[in-house]
Design a protein around this motif. Structure first.
Motif, short mmCIF file in Angstrom:
data_model
loop_
_atom_site.label_atom_id
_atom_site.label_comp_id
_atom_site.label_asym_id
_atom_site.label_seq_id
_atom_site.Cartn_x
_atom_site.Cartn_y
_atom_site.Cartn_z
N ALA A 147 0.83 -1.21 0.00
CA ALA A 147 0.00 0.00 0.00
C ALA A 147 0.86 1.26 0.00
O ALA A 147 0.57 2.23 -0.72
CB ALA A 147 -0.93 0.00 1.21
N THR A 148 1.94 1.26 0.79
CA THR A 148 2.82 2.43 0.81
C THR A 148 3.51 2.61 -0.54
O THR A 148 3.70 3.73 -1.01
CB THR A 148 3.87 2.34 1.93
OG1 THR A 148 4.75 1.23 1.69
CG2 THR A 148 3.22 2.20 3.29
N LYS A 149 3.87 1.50 -1.18
CA LYS A 149 4.56 1.61 -2.46
C LYS A 149 3.59 2.02 -3.58
O LYS A 149 4.00 2.68 -4.54
CB LYS A 149 5.26 0.29 -2.79
CG LYS A 149 6.44 0.00 -1.86
CD LYS A 149 7.45 1.14 -1.85
CE LYS A 149 8.69 0.83 -1.04
NZ LYS A 149 9.68 1.94 -1.06
N ALA A 150 2.33 1.63 -3.45
CA ALA A 150 1.33 2.12 -4.40
C ALA A 150 1.24 3.65 -4.31
O ALA A 150 1.10 4.34 -5.33
CB ALA A 150 -0.02 1.47 -4.11
N TYR A 151 1.32 4.17 -3.09
CA TYR A 151 1.30 5.63 -2.92
C TYR A 151 2.51 6.26 -3.60
O TYR A 151 2.38 7.27 -4.30
CB TYR A 151 1.30 5.99 -1.43
CG TYR A 151 1.56 7.46 -1.20
CD1 TYR A 151 0.52 8.38 -1.30
CD2 TYR A 151 2.85 7.93 -0.94
CE1 TYR A 151 0.76 9.74 -1.12
CE2 TYR A 151 3.09 9.28 -0.77
CZ TYR A 151 2.05 10.19 -0.86
OH TYR A 151 2.29 11.53 -0.70
N VAL A 152 3.70 5.69 -3.39
CA VAL A 152 4.91 6.27 -3.96
C VAL A 152 4.81 6.35 -5.48
O VAL A 152 5.15 7.37 -6.09
CB VAL A 152 6.16 5.46 -3.54
CG1 VAL A 152 7.40 5.95 -4.29
CG2 VAL A 152 6.38 5.57 -2.04
N THR A 153 4.31 5.29 -6.10
CA THR A 153 4.17 5.29 -7.56
C THR A 153 3.16 6.33 -8.02
O THR A 153 3.42 7.12 -8.93
CB THR A 153 3.78 3.89 -8.06
OG1 THR A 153 4.77 2.94 -7.64
CG2 THR A 153 3.67 3.87 -9.58
N SER A 154 1.99 6.33 -7.39
CA SER A 154 0.95 7.28 -7.78
C SER A 154 1.39 8.72 -7.53
O SER A 154 1.16 9.62 -8.36
CB SER A 154 -0.34 6.98 -7.00
OG SER A 154 -1.36 7.87 -7.37
N PHE A 155 2.03 8.96 -6.40
CA PHE A 155 2.52 10.30 -6.08
C PHE A 155 3.53 10.77 -7.14
O PHE A 155 3.45 11.91 -7.63
CB PHE A 155 3.18 10.28 -4.70
CG PHE A 155 3.99 11.51 -4.38
CD1 PHE A 155 3.38 12.70 -4.07
CD2 PHE A 155 5.39 11.46 -4.40
CE1 PHE A 155 4.13 13.84 -3.77
CE2 PHE A 155 6.14 12.58 -4.11
CZ PHE A 155 5.52 13.78 -3.79
N SER A 156 4.46 9.91 -7.50
CA SER A 156 5.48 10.29 -8.47
C SER A 156 4.87 10.60 -9.83
O SER A 156 5.24 11.60 -10.48
CB SER A 156 6.52 9.17 -8.60
OG SER A 156 7.11 8.87 -7.36
N GLU A 157 3.95 9.76 -10.27
CA GLU A 157 3.27 10.02 -11.54
C GLU A 157 2.50 11.33 -11.50
O GLU A 157 2.49 12.10 -12.48
CB GLU A 157 2.33 8.87 -11.87
CG GLU A 157 3.02 7.57 -12.27
CD GLU A 157 2.03 6.51 -12.70
OE1 GLU A 157 1.92 6.27 -13.92
OE2 GLU A 157 1.36 5.93 -11.83
N SER A 158 1.85 11.61 -10.38
CA SER A 158 1.06 12.83 -10.26
C SER A 158 1.94 14.07 -10.30
O SER A 158 1.61 15.07 -10.96
CB SER A 158 0.25 12.80 -8.96
OG SER A 158 -0.66 11.72 -8.95
N VAL A 159 3.07 14.03 -9.58
CA VAL A 159 3.99 15.17 -9.59
C VAL A 159 4.58 15.37 -10.97
O VAL A 159 4.66 16.50 -11.48
CB VAL A 159 5.10 14.98 -8.54
CG1 VAL A 159 6.12 16.10 -8.64
CG2 VAL A 159 4.51 14.94 -7.14
N ALA A 160 4.98 14.29 -11.62
CA ALA A 160 5.53 14.39 -12.98
C ALA A 160 4.51 14.99 -13.94
O ALA A 160 4.84 15.83 -14.79
CB ALA A 160 5.97 13.01 -13.46
N GLN A 161 3.26 14.57 -13.80
CA GLN A 161 2.19 15.12 -14.64
C GLN A 161 2.06 16.62 -14.42
O GLN A 161 1.91 17.41 -15.36
CB GLN A 161 0.87 14.43 -14.32
CG GLN A 161 -0.35 14.99 -15.05
CD GLN A 161 -0.32 14.73 -16.55
OE1 GLN A 161 0.30 13.76 -16.99
NE2 GLN A 161 -0.99 15.58 -17.32
#
Length: 251
Positions: A147-161
């Motif tokens: 669950a924490t790693k799902a956050y890291v991936t989603s957060f990174s994609e969102s910031v990059a976007q």
């Protein structure tokens, strides 16, 4: 000379990033909890690569540790590698809530805050990047670690976007099983994981740096894990759970 700050730099993927970036001519700021181990790593890197290595002991599960790394990032860091992390022995809610909160802080709050501290300077200079080390586990709901790693991936994609066409890049790195001391530290039984599922830390870092240079927002090293995560994103949730259990570890 560009500067890279690496968290969790004394072992595994963090150590591999330190070696690769030193070889590429980066000066390094390395951070981890163990000051003695940091000093030894710094000496080895200076001797082998002839680069500047600054040591910054910090426990990212504490406010003091987070603030000390945030202050350093607001200076002149060109590449941030958010690598610090750990696993837990036991499943939720068997593991102590204190351990769960510590993992949440290191994996999620630290990644958010350190990225937030690093980006303004990078954007002002018109260059730089952030690599947030996530995991293939984030694509499969197998526990609070995933669950924490799902956050890291989603957060990174969102910031990059949100950065749009900026030359500053943010990327989530999602490796699978990597031969490091991670599983041993968490006392996880990985004896059932077949040999072909394991990657070397150096290979993971080489593919990550290539993908960052190409502007990818998510890097998944190796074809086998690309296929596995594509499967996880496309099949029903019930099957995702079964796949997660099939490639999981015994605690």
């Amino acid at each position: 000379m560009p500067i890279s700050l690496i968290t969790g730099a004394t072992a595994g993927i963090g150590s591999a990033f330190a070696r690769r970036l030193a070889a590429d001519g980066f000066s390094l700021v390395i951070t981890a909890r163990d000051a003695d181990r940091l000093e030894k790593c710094a000496r080895d890197l200076r001797l082998r690569y002839g680069v500047g290595v600054e040591v910054l002991p910090a426990d990212l599960a504490t406010e003091h540790g987070l603030e000390s790394v945030e202050r350093r990032l607001r200076k002149d860091v060109d590449l941030l590698v958010n690598n610090a992390g750990f696993g837990l022995h036991g499943t939720f809610p068997e593991s102590p809530i204190e351990d769960e909160l510590r993992m949440l802080r290191v994996h999620c709050e630290a990644v958010l805050r350190l990225t937030h501290a690093a980006l303004p300077g990078m954007l002002a200079r018109g260059r730089g990047g952030v690599v947030n080390v996530s995991s293939v586990a984030g694509f499969f709901p197998t526990g609070t670690y995933s669950a924490t790693k799902a956050y890291v991936t989603s957060f990174s994609e969102s910031v990059a976007q949100g950065l749009g066409d900026s030359p500053v890049r943010v990327m989530a790195l999602c490796p699978g099983f990597v031969r490091t001391e991670f599983h041993q530290r968490a006392t996880l039984d990985v004896s059932g994981i077949p040999g072909f599922m394991w990657l070397s830390a150096d290979r993971v870092v080489d593919e990550a740096m290539r993908d960052l240079a190409h502007g990818l927002r998510v890097s998944i090293p190796s074809k086998r894990y690309k296929a596995l995560t594509a499967l996880g994103r496309s099949i029903p949730a019930k099957l995702v759970r079964r796949v997660g259990q099939a490639v999981g570890v015994r605690r």
